[in-house]
Design a protein around this motif. Structure first.
Motif, short mmCIF file in Angstrom:
data_model
loop_
_atom_site.label_atom_id
_atom_site.label_comp_id
_atom_site.label_asym_id
_atom_site.label_seq_id
_atom_site.Cartn_x
_atom_site.Cartn_y
_atom_site.Cartn_z
N THR A 1 11.50 -12.15 -1.49
CA THR A 1 10.83 -11.01 -0.85
C THR A 1 9.37 -10.93 -1.28
N SER A 2 8.72 -12.07 -1.34
CA SER A 2 7.32 -12.12 -1.79
C SER A 2 6.44 -12.78 -0.74
N PRO A 3 5.84 -12.00 0.15
CA PRO A 3 4.83 -12.57 1.05
C PRO A 3 3.70 -13.21 0.24
N ALA A 4 2.99 -14.13 0.86
CA ALA A 4 1.93 -14.88 0.17
C ALA A 4 0.94 -13.96 -0.53
N ILE A 5 0.57 -12.86 0.11
CA ILE A 5 -0.47 -11.99 -0.43
C ILE A 5 -0.10 -11.44 -1.79
N THR A 6 1.20 -11.29 -2.06
CA THR A 6 1.63 -10.75 -3.35
C THR A 6 1.45 -11.76 -4.48
N TRP A 7 1.22 -13.02 -4.14
CA TRP A 7 0.91 -14.05 -5.12
C TRP A 7 -0.58 -14.40 -5.10
N GLY A 8 -1.36 -13.58 -4.45
CA GLY A 8 -2.79 -13.85 -4.36
C GLY A 8 -3.47 -13.90 -5.71
N PHE A 9 -3.03 -13.07 -6.65
CA PHE A 9 -3.67 -13.06 -7.97
C PHE A 9 -3.42 -14.38 -8.71
N VAL A 10 -2.29 -15.02 -8.41
CA VAL A 10 -2.03 -16.35 -8.97
C VAL A 10 -2.87 -17.40 -8.24
N GLY A 11 -2.95 -17.27 -6.91
CA GLY A 11 -3.79 -18.18 -6.14
C GLY A 11 -5.23 -18.17 -6.61
N GLU A 12 -5.72 -16.99 -6.99
CA GLU A 12 -7.10 -16.88 -7.49
C GLU A 12 -7.31 -17.76 -8.72
N VAL A 13 -6.35 -17.76 -9.61
CA VAL A 13 -6.47 -18.56 -10.84
C VAL A 13 -6.29 -20.04 -10.54
N LEU A 14 -5.26 -20.39 -9.77
CA LEU A 14 -5.03 -21.80 -9.44
C LEU A 14 -6.23 -22.39 -8.70
N GLY A 15 -6.90 -21.54 -7.90
CA GLY A 15 -8.03 -22.01 -7.11
C GLY A 15 -9.24 -22.39 -7.94
N ARG A 16 -9.28 -21.99 -9.20
CA ARG A 16 -10.41 -22.37 -10.05
C ARG A 16 -10.40 -23.86 -10.37
N TRP B 1 3.39 -4.59 1.90
CA TRP B 1 3.78 -5.84 2.55
C TRP B 1 5.28 -6.10 2.62
N LEU B 2 6.08 -5.37 1.87
CA LEU B 2 7.51 -5.68 1.83
C LEU B 2 8.17 -5.55 3.19
N HIS B 3 7.65 -4.66 4.05
CA HIS B 3 8.25 -4.47 5.37
C HIS B 3 8.16 -5.72 6.24
N THR B 4 7.27 -6.68 5.86
CA THR B 4 7.14 -7.91 6.64
C THR B 4 8.24 -8.92 6.32
N CYS B 5 9.10 -8.61 5.37
CA CYS B 5 10.23 -9.50 5.06
C CYS B 5 11.38 -9.16 6.00
#
Length: 275
Positions: free
Chosen positions: A42-57, A183-187
Motif C-alpha cells: 500500500t505504498s504509492p511511489a510518492i510515499t518513497w520519494g524521500f528515499v528516492g531523493e537520497v538514492l538520486g544523489r 495517497w492511500l486512496h489510490t491503492c
C-alpha cells in the motif's frame, strides 16, 4: 537541493506504468547501474520519494507505482498477480532502455523483484530484498493483518488527514502520515487483496533460491517479518546472498532508522549512498 527530476508514464506490458525519477544519468551516476525501486503493498511511489531523493544523489533512480497503486493502471479486470507485477518490471526497464540496473524492492516489492529477476531482464546487475514477507505455502502467516490495510484504505477513500492515520501509523511523523492520508486512496483494494493472498500462496523462497545475480537481504530488527531462521534458510539456498539486519527499525525500515537503512547497502549498489 532536490534530486527529483519528474514524474512520467510509460506504456509497458499492456498497461500505463507511472514512475518518479530522481538523479538522472549524468556525471558519476552514469557509471553506475540505475536503481528501480519497487514499493510495498500500500505504498504509492510518492510515499518513497524521500528515499528516492537520497538514492538520486548517487544513482539514476526510478520509483515505481506498482499496478493498482498511485497513478498506474487499475481496473476491475486487471491481473494483479505476482507474475503480472514481475512482468511489469521487466517491460518497464525494456521500455525505458535501461542498459544496467539494480532492483530494490521493499516488502511486496521485494517479492516482485525476486520474481522479476527470474525473467532475466537484460541489464540486471543486482537485487536488494528489503524485509520481504517470507510467508508462503506451508509457512507461517505474514504478521501484518489484512484489516489494517482494508480499514486504513476505507478511511482514506472517505477522506482523512494525518491525525486520522495516527491509529494505523503511530510512530510516523505528521508529514509522513499526511502523505499517506493523501495517497492511500489510490491503492485499489482489489490489488491489495490479491497481493495479500499472494503472500500466502506464492513461494518467495523458491524465487530467492534461483537468483542468478548478486543479492542483498536487508531485514528489520523488529516486526517479526523475517526471523533469524528465515535468514539462515535463505542463505543456505543462496550462499552468496548478503544479509544486514537494521537495528532499531520495524518493517518500514527507512521510516524508523534512515541512517541504518542507507548504511546497510554499503557499496552493494556500486557506491555508498550519500545520506
Amino acid at each position: 537541493m532536490t534530486t527529483f527530476l519528474y514524474g512520467a508514464n510509460v506504456a509497458a506490458n499492456g498497461i500505463r506504468q507511472h514512475y518518479l525519477r530522481y538523479g538522472g544519468a549524468d556525471g558519476s551516476r552514469a557509471k553506475r547501474p540505475a536503481i528501480v525501486l519497487i514499493p510495498g503493498i500500500t505504498s504509492p511511489a510518492i510515499t518513497w520519494g524521500f528515499v528516492g531523493e537520497v538514492l538520486g544523489r548517487t544513482h539514476d533512480t526510478y520509483v515505481l507505482d506498482v499496478r493498482g497503486r498511485g497513478l498506474s493502471s487499475a481496473s476491475p479486470t486487471l491481473d494483479y498477480s505476482l507474475d503480472a507485477q514481475a512482468a511489469d518490471v521487466a517491460a518497464f526497464v525494456a521500455a525505458l532502455g535501461l542498459r544496467e540496473f539494480s532492483l530494490v524492492g521493499h516488502s511486496m516489492g521485494a517479492r516482485i523483484a525476486a520474481r522479476a529477476a527470474l525473467h532475466a531482464p537484460r541489464g540486471l546487475a543486482s537485487v536488494a530484498l528489503i524485509d520481504p514477507p517470507v510467508s508462503g505455502p506451508g509457512r507461517r502467516d505474514y504478521p501484518g493483518k489484512l484489516p489494517w490495510y482494508v480499514d486504513s484504505m476505507a478511511l482514506a477513500r472517505s477522506g482523512t488527514d494525518a491525525e486520522g492515520m495516527r491509529a494505523f501509523c503511530p510512530t510516523w511523523t505528521e508529514a509522513e502520515r499526511q502523505l499517506r492520508a493523501e495517497w492511500l486512496h489510490t491503492c485499489d483494494e482489489r490489488a491489495v487483496l490479491a497481493s495479500y493472498e499472494g503472500f500466502h500462496t506464492d513461494d518467495f523462497h523458491a524465487d530467492a533460491a534461483r537468483l542468478a545475480v548478486p543479492s542483498l537481504l536487508m531485514t528489520a530488527q523488529n516486526g517479526d517479518v523475517v526471523r533469524d531462521e528465515d535468514v539462515a534458510e535463505l542463505q543456505r539456498a543462496t550462499p552468496a546472498m548478503l544479509h544486514v539486519r537494521v537495528p532499531n527499525a520495524g518493517h518500514m525500515i527507512p521510516w524508523d532508522n534512515a541512517a541504518g537503512f542507507y548504511a546497510a547497502f554499503s557499496d552493494f549498489l556500486g557506491a555508498p549512498l550519500a545520506y
